[in-house]
Design an enzyme around this catalytic site. Structure first.
Site, PDB file in Angstrom:
ATOM      1  N   ASP A  92       0.844  -1.185   0.000  1.00  0.00           N
ATOM      2  CA  ASP A  92       0.000   0.000   0.000  1.00  0.00           C
ATOM      3  C   ASP A  92       0.882   1.239   0.000  1.00  0.00           C
ATOM      4  OD1 ASP A  92       0.661  -0.564   2.820  1.00  0.00           O
ATOM      5  OD2 ASP A  92      -0.617   1.162   3.239  1.00  0.00           O
ATOM      6  N   GLU A 156      -0.172  -0.633   5.730  1.00  0.00           N
ATOM      7  CA  GLU A 156       0.811  -0.060   6.651  1.00  0.00           C
ATOM      8  C   GLU A 156       0.678   1.448   6.737  1.00  0.00           C
ATOM      9  OE1 GLU A 156       4.440   1.775   8.109  1.00  0.00           O
ATOM     10  OE2 GLU A 156       3.653   1.931   6.068  1.00  0.00           O
TER      11      GLU A 156
END
Length: 451
Positions: A92, A156
């Site tokens: 991500d 994250e």
């Protein structure tokens, strides 16, 4: 880099790595599905799962984590009786911010002036490629000498804790003798660095209400309490006159004893405008690695364009507080909440909502794994000695893994050196750093297996 078979193999694989990184960067995998389609993150997860299967990984799975995102897991068996190493990265990315501020499209990997530009190129899709390159180089030169687990997180950057909660519910899944977190970075390009501390973080949303609805500022302004003005007042109270963080009850005078950060170099790395002062006191290393740091990440209020002459009834802000090792993030959250509630002026109604939280981390740098990494980096970076530095950012998973596997050794390396400008416009990765760190990781796995 001195010639050796592993280094030569990695060098030969770099054109393929660039093509693969371009494919991965093309996914707009921001784990905020209110801004970016979920299918973009799912596409990135699927790409990584396919790459792991192609390398012979077993038990490859897309893990549905409690925060609604997916992490990718795979296991590559090594020789019988070998140690197990967990390799971590995340796919991500941060939003691209102002796309008009990018010199090239943020989700299109573009080579310019010897660097590869694109959102996630360094943080942390480049880390995925670093792991793949290291494993491919070992496979081409005698095989991978350890059992390898790979986990690639899908949220994250959001700090929503999906993988941490999943790991806690499935503690056997990520168990390993050593963990290599590929989401840190060298102190500068060409200087091999292991990150030994991480600040923790708490994230809160504060909302201030003063009126039942907006009022005409000409008719009511001067007596009617302005929610935006109240919010500005309380946010300003979070900093001392010199700009240092000043949350009531939170210590802010710790010092950093390791590698120091030259102030002029920091100004260049941070691209501070001429004449603008740095904030806080103490050394730069003290301020960014050993002390708390508050940041107002965003404010909900009327934009300048289209604003009306009104006294605002309500306003919100998103506030981040980074906390150093030795400070409990939960306690810091309580102090921040209390500060915001007690410092809001004029009796305005205030609500503080916790959005995310992660503890700080401190590694054991005396472990055998650190010596194995130091030896590996000495080969990958001839003439340079591995350095230990802190990092102002937070990787909450580190503490989760340390708690689950207290005997595991945890090392943090990666591609996020200052020139990478992660989280900003024009993020980029140095292909030379990707190559050298891939060699270092491969040699580390070999050294560690023999230690």
């Amino acid at each position: 880099m001195s010639s050796n078979p592993v280094a030569e193999t990695v060098s030969s694989l770099m054109p393929r790595a660039k093509e693969e990184l371009a494919e991965l960067v093309a996914f707009k995998s921001v784990a905020d599905f209110g801004q970016f389609p979920r299918v973009e993150s799912e596409g990135a997860a699927g790409w990584i799962a396919s790459a792991l299967r192609a390398e012979g990984f077993e038990d490859v799975a897309l893990l549905d984590t409690p925060d609604g995102t997916q992490s990718v897991y795979g296991f590559l068996p090594g020789p019988e009786g070998a140690r197990t190493v967990l390799l971590y990265a995340h796919y991500d990315v941060q939003p691209p911010l102002d796309e008009a501020g990018w010199d090239t499209p943020p989700f299109e990997l573009t080579e310019r002036d010897g660097r590869w530009y694109g959102r996630g190129s360094a943080d942390c899709k480049g880390g995925v490629l670093m792991h793949l390159l290291a494993l491919r180089a070992l496979k081409a030169n005698g095989g991978v000498p350890v059992h390898v687990k790979v986990i690639v997180e899908g949220s994250e950057e959001q700090g929503t804790g999906g993988l941490e909660r999943y790991a806690e519910a499935h503690p056997e899944l990520l168990a390993a003798d050593t963990v290599v977190i590929g989401d840190a970075g060298n102190f500068r390009v060409g200087l091999p660095t292991v990150t030994s501390t991480l600040r923790g973080m708490t994230l809160v949303r504060v909302k201030v209400d003063t009126l039942e609805g907006n009022l005409h500022s000409g008719q009511f302004g001067g007596a009617a309490p302005d929610a935006l003005g109240a919010l500005i007042r309380v946010l300003d109270s979070l900093r001392a006159e010199d700009g240092s963080t000043a949350v009531d009850g939170l210590a802010s005078d710790n010092g950093w004893q390791g590698l120091q950060y030259d102030e002029e170099q920091f100004r260049r790395d941070a691209k501070v405008l001429d004449g603008v002062e740095l904030i806080g006191s103490g050394s730069v290393a003290d301020r960014i690695w050993a002390r708390p740091a508050v940041t107002v990440l965003g404010i909900d209020c009327p934009p300048v364009i289209g604003a009306t002459p009104s006294v605002q009834a309500s306003a919100r802000a998103l506030v981040s507080l980074r906390v150093p090792p030795g400070v409990d993030a939960a306690e810091a959250t309580k102090l921040l909440r209390a500060h915001l509630e007690t410092r809001t002026p004029w009796g305005a109604r205030v609500e503080v909502e916790q959005i995310g939280q992660g503890q700080a981390f401190r590694a054991d740098t005396t472990s055998p794994a650190y010596q194995a990494m130091a030896d590996a980096m000495a080969v990958a970076y001839p003439g340079e000695e591995m350095q230990y530095a802190g990092q102002g950012g937070s990787i909450p998973l580190c503490n989760t893994l340390a708690a689950l596997y207290p005997r595991a050794e945890i090392l943090l390396i990666g591609l996020n050196e200052p020139e990478a400008q992660i989280h900003a416009v024009n993020e980029s990765v140095s292909p030379e750093e990707l190559e050298r760190l891939s060699v270092a990781e491969a040699l580390f796995l070999r050294n560690y297996a023999a230690s």
